[in-house]
Motif scaffolding. Sequence first.
Motif, PDB file in Angstrom:
ATOM      1  N   LEU A  20       0.733  -0.909  -0.177  1.00  0.00           N
ATOM      2  CA  LEU A  20       0.140   0.235  -0.315  1.00  0.00           C
ATOM      3  C   LEU A  20       0.667   1.377   0.567  1.00  0.00           C
ATOM      4  O   LEU A  20       0.661   1.955  -0.571  1.00  0.00           O
ATOM      5  N   VAL A  23       2.162   2.243  -3.037  1.00  0.00           N
ATOM      6  CA  VAL A  23       1.383   3.218  -4.033  1.00  0.00           C
ATOM      7  C   VAL A  23       0.487   4.365  -3.518  1.00  0.00           C
ATOM      8  O   VAL A  23       0.926   5.516  -4.582  1.00  0.00           O
ATOM      9  N   VAL A  24       0.908   4.733  -1.861  1.00  0.00           N
ATOM     10  CA  VAL A  24       0.294   6.099  -1.959  1.00  0.00           C
ATOM     11  C   VAL A  24       1.791   7.135  -1.805  1.00  0.00           C
ATOM     12  O   VAL A  24       1.924   7.817  -2.765  1.00  0.00           O
ATOM     13  N   TYR A  27       2.189   7.401  -6.037  1.00  0.00           N
ATOM     14  CA  TYR A  27       1.211   7.181  -6.467  1.00  0.00           C
ATOM     15  C   TYR A  27       0.991   8.763  -7.443  1.00  0.00           C
ATOM     16  O   TYR A  27       1.333   8.830  -8.876  1.00  0.00           O
ATOM     17  N   ARG A  31       2.307   8.768 -11.189  1.00  0.00           N
ATOM     18  CA  ARG A  31       0.665   9.141 -11.832  1.00  0.00           C
ATOM     19  C   ARG A  31       0.412  10.264 -13.224  1.00  0.00           C
ATOM     20  O   ARG A  31       0.615   9.562 -14.033  1.00  0.00           O
ATOM     21  N   ALA A 211      -5.165  -8.632 -15.888  1.00  0.00           N
ATOM     22  CA  ALA A 211      -5.363  -7.939 -17.093  1.00  0.00           C
ATOM     23  C   ALA A 211      -5.272  -8.141 -18.215  1.00  0.00           C
ATOM     24  O   ALA A 211      -3.970  -8.306 -18.826  1.00  0.00           O
TER      25      ALA A 211
ATOM     26  N   GLY B 216      -6.698   2.125  -6.751  1.00  0.00           N
ATOM     27  CA  GLY B 216      -5.147   3.127  -6.239  1.00  0.00           C
ATOM     28  C   GLY B 216      -5.861   4.242  -5.362  1.00  0.00           C
ATOM     29  O   GLY B 216      -6.965   3.995  -5.154  1.00  0.00           O
ATOM     30  N   ALA B 217      -4.812   4.052  -4.861  1.00  0.00           N
ATOM     31  CA  ALA B 217      -5.041   5.237  -3.482  1.00  0.00           C
ATOM     32  C   ALA B 217      -5.819   6.546  -3.631  1.00  0.00           C
ATOM     33  O   ALA B 217      -6.351   6.703  -3.269  1.00  0.00           O
ATOM     34  N   ALA B 218      -5.735   6.927  -5.322  1.00  0.00           N
ATOM     35  CA  ALA B 218      -6.502   8.232  -6.014  1.00  0.00           C
ATOM     36  C   ALA B 218      -7.985   7.478  -6.648  1.00  0.00           C
ATOM     37  O   ALA B 218      -7.532   8.515  -7.245  1.00  0.00           O
ATOM     38  N   MET B 220      -8.372   5.472  -8.427  1.00  0.00           N
ATOM     39  CA  MET B 220      -7.909   4.828  -9.975  1.00  0.00           C
ATOM     40  C   MET B 220      -7.861   3.658 -10.420  1.00  0.00           C
ATOM     41  O   MET B 220      -7.394   2.339  -9.655  1.00  0.00           O
ATOM     42  N   CYS B 222      -7.717  -0.001 -12.234  1.00  0.00           N
ATOM     43  CA  CYS B 222      -6.464  -0.230 -13.175  1.00  0.00           C
ATOM     44  C   CYS B 222      -7.423  -2.401 -13.415  1.00  0.00           C
ATOM     45  O   CYS B 222      -8.445  -2.363 -13.038  1.00  0.00           O
TER      46      CYS B 222
END
Lengths: 546, 266
Positions: A20, A23-24, A27, A31, A211, B216-218, B220, B222
Amino acid sequence: MKMLKQSRFTYALANSLLALGAVVLGYAPVRALFAGAVPVTVAAALADSPVAVAAPATPPAPAAPAAEPAPGGDIANARGVVPDTGLPVEQAVLGIPPNVPPPITRDYSARVVVHLEVREVVKRLADGVDYLFWTFGGTVPGSFVRVREGDLVEFHLENSPDSKMPHNIDLHAVTGPGGGAASAFTAPGHSSQFSFTALKPGLYVYHCATAPVGMHIANGMYGLILVQPKDGMPKVDHEYYVMQGEVYTAGAYGDEGLQSFDMAKAIDERPPYVVFNGAVGSLTGDNALTAKVGDTVRIYFGVGGPNLSSAFHVIGEMFDTVYEDGTMQDQLHDVQTTLVPPGCATVVDFKVEVPGTYVLVDHAIFRAFNKGALGMLKVTGPENRRIYSGKEVDAVYLGSAAEAGTDARKRETELQAQIAEEIKTNPKIASLTKEAQVERGKRVFMQTCFACHQPNGLGLPGIFPPLAGSDFLLADHDRPIRIVTKGLTGPVTVKGQTFNNVMPAQVLSDQQIADVLTYVTNSWGNNAAPYTVDDVRRVKAAGVSQ
Amino acid sequence: MKEHGAYRSHWTHVLAAVIAATSLAAAAPPPRGMVLIPAGAYVPLLRDRTDPAQVPVAAYWLDERPVTNAEFLAFVSANPPWRRSRVSPLFADRTYLARWAGDLNPGPDAPAAAPVVQVSWFAARAYARWAGKRLPTIAEWERAAAAGFQRADGRAEPGFTAAVLAWYATPQPAVLPAAGSGRANLFGARDLLDLVWEWVDDFNTVLISGDSRGSGAAGMFCGGGAASSRDPSDYAAFMRAGFRSSLGANYTVADLGFRCARDAAP
């Protein structure tokens, strides 16, 4: 590294937090980068800086073959280490469908090590039809995993170097993010390792969750894991493993050659194939499941999907016990058909009382007879007339149906006989080699017709008329074409026996119809003129103008 | 566990910075074997609400076809540290050039004209630098690969998407065919979508999470969830994104090669 000494729970938690955290922390800048707005190296460096260290804690190992169970070789690529639990270690025995690993008899928890290799392989989907399946262990469904409630499962997902795609695994038996998928994402030629405790008993689906998820599942990436209850399950004589899934081929059902995945059909949920264990005929003929009269049979049945639920039914049996949705908490009894949604499974137990062939179907029945969702359980042993007598009386029943035979019909028959004779004597048509047609026709028969008329053409007494030596069939050259193209409903007399059943019209090409009829009328002692595509067209046209 | 990952990324960027500082944009007449990808836009597959819908891509030169075994042989001949027997495991894992018969002998399984595969990102970057080029970015590569045979947007061409997907449905031959034998797209580039995967410079910025469905944290989504994907039916784009995100910079994969790029004169 310190976390390795902590408890398993803390370890798992820390693991999740790290994931996590990545990601935090990563991101926001990344992003933006993903959209291409920020120069790559700067953003990526930003993303990593909070957790970056100056040097590796462990130097990379020299090139060496992987050693098990500890991560070997490329230690720089190692992503997880299993905490030391002190549990006895056991290598999992995997079940290759339709077989199931033997029941677990131990009464204590173990650390069970599972190695599952992802392989992308061309396999037979139906006779003459191939498909590039993506598999867990080389089969569809994937290898059957059996563990015991409370076991610590050390899972190794190995992606073959020959794979094109990265893959992972989501086991519904896992409590944790992604069902393991978050920890199991694996490039071709690499392996991943994660561990989980099998907290809840039950039968669970696993599948690939890379995916595009639907495509990975549609290509065959699903299987079952049984978390056996601590107290075990009632003993049975046979355990079998069956899963249903759809295949979205670009071609129609029966189109020959290597078929590719059709995305549009998958999105529209229009599969040409709905099959048990990855292929038409995987559980029929020589591949049929077997049992003896008096045996108890257990089927672990799951649905990979990706889209369709299954109305699972065994023709001629009631399920004595159903572990609905795979739960071990409550059971149903005396069930005819049980519904299994995609991503779910069930366990059915039943005792076979009388001999015969019992047909496994998805009772959404066109899937069984037109798309492949059909299997067989062959039971041998003595008859029990008290439970099932067989046919006792065979009598004529006319009802209100008067004998047909209008002048027009008779005239048509005469004309068609003339046409047939014309065709029969046409040397150009006669030059078609009957043998080639018979070979092609056999493939069509073994996909489309054999389930009712049986591979030996003898049918089933009182239900499906025989084709072998069929006076009804051989009396009129055009009649079989009409039956195949339009279906046949109502009483017919074949070899002195009356049959009153329904045969649906078959969706086949003109060539396939000509081939299969040539096969049928020239097999099992039958001997008749071959059928041509023109025959089929003419009869079809006659039907339209009628 | 995390330390290793961070370590790998860390070195990735140190090297990237070194190369960025030392390589200069080359302004030159049409370089041999390269085609001009005119300035245009890249439409990211996944984006948050705050991300731009399109990312401008400046004109650049792109290799017409993937780098071949013969070309890579020239590179390792001139650069001994990149030979199979000598490469550091930090920069290439165990299957680096494993299909080759020897250090300086590609052998029968790696024909001279076939694309080189089983090379790491580090190796691909080193090659590009040696050749006076660089790796294309995701935006650049995707911009070039989005073109069809007649139109800038291949997905508008009948059969284009199906043909791209067919590659995934076909087993890879044991010996790869020659690079450059595919049909040229609108810009003259070949084999972008149907021969091998290709490294891009910023491969590790793809944020499809491990199981590809996590939010995602925001917020988003996927992968299969695809709530914010531009086109959830563009399976090939998902698979490229997924594939890139499964890689580490020292990974070498059987069907993964690369081609180079170069800045175009402003």
